[in-house]
Design a protein around this motif. Structure first.
Motif, PDB file in Angstrom:
ATOM      1  N   PRO A 162       0.889  -0.817  -0.213  1.00 27.39           N
ATOM      2  CA  PRO A 162      -0.003  -0.048  -0.014  1.00 27.39           C
ATOM      3  C   PRO A 162       1.170   1.415   0.065  1.00 27.39           C
ATOM      4  CG  PRO A 162      -0.313  -1.465   1.997  1.00 27.39           C
ATOM      5  CD  PRO A 162       0.841  -1.980   1.660  1.00 27.39           C
ATOM      6  N   THR A 201       0.668   5.900  -4.615  1.00 32.75           N
ATOM      7  CA  THR A 201       1.440   7.241  -4.049  1.00 32.75           C
ATOM      8  C   THR A 201       2.225   7.616  -4.004  1.00 32.75           C
ATOM      9  OG1 THR A 201      -0.198   6.664  -2.255  1.00 32.75           O
ATOM     10  CG2 THR A 201       0.135   8.648  -2.043  1.00 32.75           C
ATOM     11  N   ARG A 202       3.155   7.376  -3.294  1.00 31.06           N
ATOM     12  CA  ARG A 202       4.920   7.964  -3.862  1.00 31.06           C
ATOM     13  C   ARG A 202       5.361   7.982  -4.678  1.00 31.06           C
ATOM     14  NH1 ARG A 202       7.372   6.986   2.198  1.00 31.06           N
ATOM     15  NH2 ARG A 202       5.932   4.863   2.749  1.00 31.06           N
ATOM     16  N   ARG A 261       5.901  16.478  -7.519  1.00 28.30           N
ATOM     17  CA  ARG A 261       6.564  17.396  -5.939  1.00 28.30           C
ATOM     18  C   ARG A 261       7.843  17.290  -6.954  1.00 28.30           C
ATOM     19  NH1 ARG A 261      11.198  17.367  -2.939  1.00 28.30           N
ATOM     20  NH2 ARG A 261      11.531  15.327  -2.754  1.00 28.30           N
ATOM     21  N   ASP A 283      10.771   1.803  -2.012  1.00 30.59           N
ATOM     22  CA  ASP A 283       9.729   0.362  -2.331  1.00 30.59           C
ATOM     23  C   ASP A 283       9.939   0.172  -4.331  1.00 30.59           C
ATOM     24  OD1 ASP A 283       8.669  -0.100   0.495  1.00 30.59           O
ATOM     25  OD2 ASP A 283       6.964   1.167  -0.290  1.00 30.59           O
ATOM     26  N   VAL A 284      10.774   1.275  -4.652  1.00 29.34           N
ATOM     27  CA  VAL A 284      11.023   0.360  -5.889  1.00 29.34           C
ATOM     28  C   VAL A 284      12.232  -0.194  -5.951  1.00 29.34           C
ATOM     29  CG1 VAL A 284      12.288   1.697  -7.618  1.00 29.34           C
ATOM     30  CG2 VAL A 284      10.245   2.772  -7.067  1.00 29.34           C
ATOM     31  N   LEU A 287       4.982  12.715   3.534  1.00 27.27           N
ATOM     32  CA  LEU A 287       5.274  11.771   1.233  1.00 27.27           C
ATOM     33  C   LEU A 287       6.841  11.594   1.535  1.00 27.27           C
ATOM     34  CD1 LEU A 287       4.249   9.045   1.307  1.00 27.27           C
ATOM     35  CD2 LEU A 287       3.253  10.017  -0.843  1.00 27.27           C
ATOM     36  N   PRO A 288       6.376  13.504   0.687  1.00 23.83           N
ATOM     37  CA  PRO A 288       7.366  13.825   0.287  1.00 23.83           C
ATOM     38  C   PRO A 288       8.779  14.968   0.891  1.00 23.83           C
ATOM     39  CG  PRO A 288       5.386  15.642  -0.050  1.00 23.83           C
ATOM     40  CD  PRO A 288       5.554  14.734   1.066  1.00 23.83           C
ATOM     41  N   HIS A 315      11.482   7.653   3.774  1.00 23.76           N
ATOM     42  CA  HIS A 315      11.175   6.420   3.813  1.00 23.76           C
ATOM     43  C   HIS A 315      10.197   6.418   4.831  1.00 23.76           C
ATOM     44  CE1 HIS A 315       9.909   2.765   1.781  1.00 23.76           C
ATOM     45  NE2 HIS A 315       9.747   2.258   3.027  1.00 23.76           N
ATOM     46  N   ARG A 338       1.083  -2.311  10.532  1.00 25.26           N
ATOM     47  CA  ARG A 338      -0.522  -2.804  10.005  1.00 25.26           C
ATOM     48  C   ARG A 338      -1.037  -4.060  11.181  1.00 25.26           C
ATOM     49  NH1 ARG A 338      -4.198   0.384   6.950  1.00 25.26           N
ATOM     50  NH2 ARG A 338      -3.083   1.497   5.352  1.00 25.26           N
ATOM     51  N   SER A 392      14.880  -3.870  -2.807  1.00 27.50           N
ATOM     52  CA  SER A 392      14.888  -2.787  -3.101  1.00 27.50           C
ATOM     53  C   SER A 392      15.985  -1.840  -2.836  1.00 27.50           C
ATOM     54  CB  SER A 392      13.414  -2.024  -2.724  1.00 27.50           C
ATOM     55  OG  SER A 392      12.893  -2.470  -1.660  1.00 27.50           O
ATOM     56  N   TYR A 393      16.675  -1.699  -1.762  1.00 24.77           N
ATOM     57  CA  TYR A 393      17.552  -0.790  -1.093  1.00 24.77           C
ATOM     58  C   TYR A 393      18.106  -0.990  -0.673  1.00 24.77           C
ATOM     59  CZ  TYR A 393      19.204   2.408   2.180  1.00 24.77           C
ATOM     60  OH  TYR A 393      19.772   3.601   2.808  1.00 24.77           O
TER      61      TYR A 393
END
Lengths: 169, 555
Positions: free
Chosen positions: A13, A17-18, A25, A69-70, B121-122, B126, B131, B180-181
């Motif tokens: 999730p 959006t990111r 941005r 996440d990429v 977010l911006p 991260h 959850r 991914s990182y």
């Protein structure tokens, strides 16, 4: 110039959006974005069409790659790839013109997927040129609704990354 | 053994080596605060959550360890936002823990609910919304890993209240796998060779050094590199301390309020070696006139910085410390005797200067006095505006992590809470916040924090009763129309300090400066010194906006 990016991301999730947030941005021009799960359920693949000069695209790729996440970003613009879009068009179709419309549908190897009293819904897949052409052909009848998926793309031949790795050596 | 989410958080923080957090409790973090009550982790109770984020930031900059801040859901979390943005712009490792309403209540506009992962977010490297309590330990471990590796930055973890109550098995450190990182970067031996060759062949080289050298811990390697090559060094605001400004090869800061000689050196150089700097607009001004004769070597851990603002001829993407280690033995010493003579001439012809006036306190003089009395060994934080630029110009930073300033975001109100964080991290250091009367009022409530935790910080307010930097721009570019920059009524800072239980001293005359500073440093309590300075003093030199950096006003 328009570039096509194939982006692998974690299927989590907030990832969309990111990615979308990054484009707004940093002021990059996103033309279309299509996303869905891959054969590996934990990975999604995005096809992003973005407009910009080489310097902008280089930044887009690098900034995307920085998102945690990429997983992978490939600019496939300059390699041989197959691309498809899906479009649904609801068009005015009184009985007198239905024959003509069906001919157009045949030419484009599209399909009629719903018939109403005075309307038809037509489904068509193809590359961008074909999609544009069928839209243009149906326009004179009166398009009532139109929805399209955005481009998805895949490089021809062996798996792209593996191919790249061999090249790099 | 099963632990509650709150217990897992505390245990995980302890396992990450966290011994202090900056925070403010509230409804959604009640279970967490209940567990912190029994933990050896020290909690610094701020008076506004923005102070917690800035203090964590100041702590991280002063110590090199990640700073941790905690806030409750809703307004607590949104109050962190400026501090998180500040850490993001300056690439500072902080981990922000925010409370959140319970999972079933999310999305229902519940009491004190805010979508803080969305809002931030911006401005985060991260973020996570946890959850599943079974993911909690791994999430915390990942957050610290991401915040502190590669190009550092803030990571936010949003913690729904029910997650902190639910139970899970605890094992630490958990297995981490990031497909991914990766913080590892690569450059080839060929690239090192080419850069070394370019340096050897250059005749007018300059090192342009930013905060990346400090976060990489590469000040020692930089020193070695300079000793070998004799290439002069200019630093950015965030790079101050990466190379001693007392060194003969230091050119001080460059850019809009940099030294003339630094800007000339950059503008006439044939090779810029940029290390951990990002060619920010306050450095380059007009890009098309920036360093027109220079080739560029750019060393940075973030590949996206290479080529972002200027064309780079020799990219070296990697950890600066390692890159310099690889470069030093291979670099050829360039023939730059004439160039060094030229640079020396500029230094002699265009020194930083201000005029002293009888009976008037000059802000530059105050900063110089602070430098002299502390011998440059203090930890300095700044607010933003004229105070910040005078501090940057006249306080010659000697060591890394001793000059702490909000560079990218330019956050007024940063200096006081950052000084608190720095003092917590370095209890034996003399800490000065070089402040303006405007900025300091944005977070002055944190005086209560400093008093409560007996942090002997010193706040030197350069009080001109103006929003000085904005006033300066109005004077120079808006026909002296001082729209809303005259503060008219500022509080009596001496009384303000005393009201909080700190020491307040007012200085209006030259001869009072030294005794006041001596008293402040000796005091075990926080001290506010209200330096009543020349009201309309300007920061010079100055590159007017849109001009090349060689076109400097004043100075």
């Amino acid at each position: 110039m328009r570039h096509v990016l194939a982006v692998l991301v974690e299927n989590q999730p907030g990832v969309l959006t990111r990615v979308a947030g990054l484009f707004s941005r940093r002021g990059y021009n996103i033309e279309s974005l299509a996303v869905g799960q891959t054969h590996e359920p934990s990975i999604s693949r995005m096809t992003i069409v973005v407009d910009g000069d080489d310097r902008v695209i280089e930044q887009v790729v690098k900034q995307l790659d920085k998102l945690i996440d990429v997983i992978d970003v490939q600019d496939i613009t300059d390699v041989e790839y197959v691309d498809r879009e899906l479009i649904l068009i609801k068009v005015n179709a009184k009985p007198s013109v239905r024959g003509e419309i069906m001919q157009i549908v045949d030419i484009f190897r599209a399909r009629i997927v719903d018939i109403g009293q005075r309307t038809l819904i037509i489904e068509c897949t193809g590359d961008e040129g074909k999609i544009r052409a069928i839209e243009k052909s149906l326009k004179p009848f009166g398009i009532l609704e139109l929805v399209r998926t955005g481009k998805i793309a895949m490089v021809r031949g062996p798996k792209y990354e593996e191919d790249q790795k061999e090249d790099a050596v | 053994m099963k632990l509650t989410g709150a217990e897992i958080i505390v245990k995980a923080l302890e396992a990450e080596g966290v011994d202090v957090v900056f925070g403010y409790p509230g409804g959604a973090v009640l279970p967490l605060y209940d567990k912190l009550y029994d933990s050896p982790i020290r909690h610094i109770l701020v008076r506004h959550e923005q102070g917690a984020a800035h203090a964590a930031d100041g702590y991280a900059r002063a110590t090199g360890k990640p700073g941790v801040c905690i806030a409750t859901s809703g307004p607590g979390a949104t109050n962190l936002v400026t501090g998180i943005a500040n850490a993001y712009m300056d690439s500072i490792p902080i981990v922000a823990l925010t409370g959140q309403v319970p999972l079933p209540a999310i999305g229902r506009d519940s009491f004190q609910e805010a979508d803080i992962t969305g809002i931030t977010l911006p401005i985060v490297k991260h973020s996570y919304l946890v959850r599943d309590v079974r993911q909690l330990a791994a999430t915390i471990h990942a957050a610290f890993h991401i915040a502190t590796t590669g190009r550092p930055g803030p990571v936010l973890i949003d913690l729904p209240k029910d997650i902190t109550i639910a139970q899970a098995e605890f094992e630490y450190p958990p297995q981490l796998s990031f497909r991914s990182y990766s913080s590892a970067r690569e450059y080839s031996p060929t690239q090192i060779y080419q850069a070394a060759k370019a340096i050897g062949e250059s005749r007018k080289p300059v090192l342009y050094v930013g905060g990346g050298v400090i976060s990489s811990g590469a000040a020692g390697e930089l020193r070695e590199f300079v000793e070998k090559t004799q290439i002069p060094v200019t630093t950015t605001l965030l790079g101050k301390g990466a190379f001693p400004e007392t060194h003969p090869l230091s050119l001080g800061m460059l850019g809009m309020h940099g030294t003339k000689y630094a800007n000339y050196a950059i503008s006439y150089s044939d090779l810029i070696i940029a290390a951990g700097a990002r060619f920010d607009d306050r450095v380059t001004s007009r890009l098309d006139t920036f360093a027109p004769h220079a080739q560029v070597i750019h060393i940075d851990i973030d590949p996206a910085e290479i080529g972002k603002n200027v064309r780079v001829h020799y990219p070296l993407t990697g950890d600066i410390k390692q890159v310099l280690k690889d470069l030093i033995p291979r670099v050829e010493v360039p023939q730059i005797k004439e160039w060094l003579q030229q640079v020396e001439q500029w230094k002699a012809d265009f020194p930083l200067s201000y005029t002293k006036e009888e009976g008037v306190l000059k802000p530059q003089d105050v900063v110089e006095q602070i430098w002299e009395i502390t011998k440059g060994e203090a930890v300095i934080t700044t607010e933003v505006g004229q105070n910040q630029m005078w501090a940057a110009q006249y306080y010659k930073a000697i060591h890394p992590r001793t000059f702490i300033s909000s560079g990218g975001l330019g956050t007024m109100g940063f200096g006081l809470p950052a000084a608190i964080g720095a003092q917590v991290g370095r209890p034996d250091a003399v800490v000065f916040d070089i402040a303006g009367d405007g900025s300091v009022q944005m977070t002055s409530q944190e005086l209560a924090t400093a008093v409560q935790f007996q942090l002997p910080i010193n706040i030197a307010i350069l009080n001109n009763r103006y929003l000085g930097m904005v006033r300066q721009w109005q004077e120079l570019f808006h026909g002296k129309r001082y729209s809303q920059t005259d503060l008219v009524e500022t509080p009596d800072f001496v009384k303000l300090a005393e009201a909080y239980g700190a020491v307040g001293i007012r200085v209006t005359r030259d001869e009072e400066m030294r005794p006041a500073l001596e008293r402040a440093i000796a005091s075990p309590k926080p001290v506010v010194i209200d330096f009543v300075v020349a009201r309309e003093e300007n920061v010079f030199p100055m590159v007017p906006p849109g001009e090349p950096i060689t076109k400097m006003l004043g100075g």
